[in-house]
Scaffold this active site. Structure first.
Site, short mmCIF file in Angstrom:
data_model
loop_
_atom_site.label_atom_id
_atom_site.label_comp_id
_atom_site.label_asym_id
_atom_site.label_seq_id
_atom_site.Cartn_x
_atom_site.Cartn_y
_atom_site.Cartn_z
N ALA A 73 43.21 34.24 43.50
CA ALA A 73 42.13 35.08 42.96
C ALA A 73 42.21 35.11 41.45
O ALA A 73 43.26 34.85 40.84
CB ALA A 73 42.25 36.49 43.53
N ASP A 74 41.08 35.44 40.84
CA ASP A 74 41.05 35.61 39.39
C ASP A 74 40.05 36.70 39.04
O ASP A 74 38.95 36.75 39.59
CB ASP A 74 40.65 34.30 38.70
CG ASP A 74 40.90 34.38 37.20
OD1 ASP A 74 42.09 34.33 36.81
OD2 ASP A 74 39.94 34.55 36.43
N THR A 75 40.44 37.58 38.13
CA THR A 75 39.61 38.70 37.72
C THR A 75 39.33 38.62 36.22
O THR A 75 40.23 38.35 35.43
CB THR A 75 40.30 40.04 38.04
OG1 THR A 75 40.57 40.11 39.44
CG2 THR A 75 39.44 41.24 37.63
#
Length: 199
Positions: A73-75
């Site tokens: 994931a990446d935010t």
């Protein structure tokens, strides 16, 4: 257990927040590190950026898993047509918080589930809108002095101790701002598991 993966789950993330969220929903996992260089991607659209990055992070870890499912994931924070990632230093963190002060901004998280060895994958993203109160110089300095924001997109963690004082409104998934939209992840994971059963 409400959500059970058919294989071992590998979390391709150094973020302790994502690990805590998976523990919260009682999903067992192992941590593996992705060495993918984030600054090799140039993409203006935040939703495309986080999805592309999460997929490439998962793919980068494929060699480390013989048989299992990789979750990556990446935010990012998006404001004024700019992607705000993790600050490089104190001054950049201060700049980001001053920019976000008193304003609405958007938080995007892209996540990927990748099965090994079949390479069947599913990539989604979630968007949450957040508004800060107008922050004083003392409030910004007090928060930065905790050193908590330096490994977080947009230079803040919505879950950090007194940072809750600064969040005026939120529209969308709270967990998305922390690093993984649990509802969307759950729905996506169920579809992903069904897809694996058919292959």
């Amino acid at each position: 257990m409400l959500l059970k993966f058919p294989k071992e789950l590998f979390l391709a993330s150094k973020s302790p927040r994502r690990a805590e969220l998976l523990k919260l929903v009682e999903i067992p996992f192992k941590i593996i590190n992705s060495s993918f260089e984030e600054d090799t991607i140039y993409e203006k659209n935040p939703d495309v950026y986080v999805q592309k990055l999460s997929f490439l992070k998962a793919k980068n870890c494929a060699h480390a898993v013989e048989n299992g499912i990789i979750l990556s994931a990446d935010t990012i924070v998006f404001y004024d047509n700019s992607i705000l990632g993790k600050p490089k230093d104190f001054e950049e963190a201060k700049y980001m918080l001053n920019k976000l002060s008193g304003n609405w901004h958007e938080v995007y998280t892209g996540f990927t589930l990748l099965d090994i060895p079949s390479f069947i994958s599913e990539t989604k993203y979630s968007l949450t809108k957040v508004k800060f109160k107008k922050l004083s110089e003392d409030e910004i300095f007090s928060y930065l002095s905790t050193k908590l924001p330096f490994d977080k997109a947009g230079s803040y963690g919505i879950q950090d101790s007194f940072f809750a004082f600064f969040v005026e409104e939120i529209s969308g998934c709270f967990y998305n701002v922390i690093g993984l939209p649990l509802n969307k992840f759950y729905v996506t994971a169920i579809d992903f598991i069904e897809k694996l059963k058919k292959n």
